[in-house]
Design a protein around this motif. Structure first.
Motif, short mmCIF file in Angstrom:
data_model
loop_
_atom_site.label_atom_id
_atom_site.label_comp_id
_atom_site.label_asym_id
_atom_site.label_seq_id
_atom_site.Cartn_x
_atom_site.Cartn_y
_atom_site.Cartn_z
N LEU A 14 -35.68 10.33 36.26
CA LEU A 14 -36.78 10.88 37.06
C LEU A 14 -36.58 12.36 37.34
N LEU A 15 -35.34 12.75 37.57
CA LEU A 15 -35.06 14.18 37.77
C LEU A 15 -35.39 14.97 36.52
N LYS A 16 -35.01 14.45 35.37
CA LYS A 16 -35.30 15.13 34.11
C LYS A 16 -36.81 15.26 33.90
N ALA A 17 -37.55 14.26 34.34
CA ALA A 17 -39.00 14.27 34.20
C ALA A 17 -39.69 15.05 35.31
N GLU A 18 -38.89 15.64 36.20
CA GLU A 18 -39.39 16.43 37.33
C GLU A 18 -40.23 15.59 38.29
N GLN A 19 -39.92 14.32 38.36
CA GLN A 19 -40.58 13.43 39.32
C GLN A 19 -39.68 13.33 40.55
N TYR A 20 -39.67 14.39 41.30
CA TYR A 20 -38.68 14.55 42.36
C TYR A 20 -38.85 13.58 43.54
N TYR A 65 -34.50 17.86 46.38
CA TYR A 65 -35.11 18.46 47.57
C TYR A 65 -35.30 19.97 47.39
N GLU A 66 -34.35 20.61 46.73
CA GLU A 66 -34.50 22.05 46.49
C GLU A 66 -35.70 22.31 45.61
N ARG A 67 -35.96 21.43 44.63
CA ARG A 67 -37.08 21.63 43.72
C ARG A 67 -38.44 21.51 44.42
N PHE A 87 -38.40 29.65 30.60
CA PHE A 87 -37.20 29.64 31.46
C PHE A 87 -36.81 28.19 31.73
N SER A 88 -35.56 27.94 31.60
CA SER A 88 -35.09 26.58 31.79
C SER A 88 -35.03 26.22 33.26
N ARG A 89 -35.42 24.98 33.56
CA ARG A 89 -35.25 24.46 34.91
C ARG A 89 -34.28 23.31 34.77
N LEU A 90 -33.01 23.66 34.77
CA LEU A 90 -31.98 22.70 34.37
C LEU A 90 -31.50 21.91 35.57
#
Length: 206
Positions: free
Chosen positions: A64-70, A98-100, A10-13
């Motif tokens: 950083l968002l793409k790398a999920e380094q929130y 923040y939602e992530r 599932f994509s986490r876009l």
């Protein structure tokens, strides 16, 4: 009701991507975690006079968002916000971050600021509707989707998300089918949505 593969991706876009992930030709039914993000919010569209350093920080935050380094993205986006004026893009991105990490109140706070800058921004409204959906405010989500569809009928991320809301949360198959069909015409390579359309047509006796 639906045939699914044993293993699914599932994509986490983020604001950067529009493609859903599939595995080996396997298509899945919509799930309550499905969401579609858009590409418009990543640009400084309201104010072109952002200085070079701010732009570089913004681009780094996007990576950083793409790398999920929130958390790291959030820290950098806060600096971007201080250095830019009247731009909704960094507020939308920080809200997504923040939602992530499940800080939904913070996400809502920043989305409200984005909408203060541009009340009709389709990406911000899309994110707000997704936040409403996640917190069980389905009527509010529907109202936002309807408003965006009316003002930006060709804005496809909302079409897909609106369809998912109608199908999975509102039990409104006719609404879901309408939105999926519009989306599918613009995105004919999305095999998942094609399957959803076929399933809904069977359900509706079409």
């Amino acid at each position: 009701m639906f045939k699914t593969c044993q293993t699914m991706a599932f994509s986490r876009l983020l604001l950067l991507a529009l493609a859903a992930l599939t595995l080996a030709g396997c298509v899945s039914a919509p799930t309550k975690s499905d969401k579609e993000k858009d590409v418009q919010g990543i640009y400084f569209v309201e104010n072109k006079s952002v200085d070079l350093e701010v732009r570089k920080n913004f681009q780094a935050a996007v990576k950083l968002l793409k790398a999920e380094q929130y958390p790291q993205a959030i820290d950098l986006l806060k600096k971007v916000i201080k250095g830019s004026h009247n731009n909704s893009a960094p507020y939308i991105n920080i809200a997504i971050a923040y939602e992530r990490i499940d800080e939904l109140k913070k996400a809502e706070e920043y989305l409200k600021k984005a909408l203060e800058i541009n009340p009709d921004h389709p990406a911000a409204n899309n994110e707000y509707a997704l936040l409403y959906r996640r917190t069980g405010k389905y009527s509010e989500a529907r109202q936002l989707y309807e408003r965006v569809v009316e003002k930006y009928p060709e804005y496809m991320p909302v079409r897909k998300n609106y369809g998912i809301l109608c199908e999975l949360y509102l039990d409104d198959a006719a609404c879901a089918l309408e939105q999926y069909e519009v989306y599918s015409k613009a995105n004919p390579k999305d095999e998942d949505v094609k399957l959803w359309i076929t399933t809904l047509k069977r359900k509706l006796g079409g």
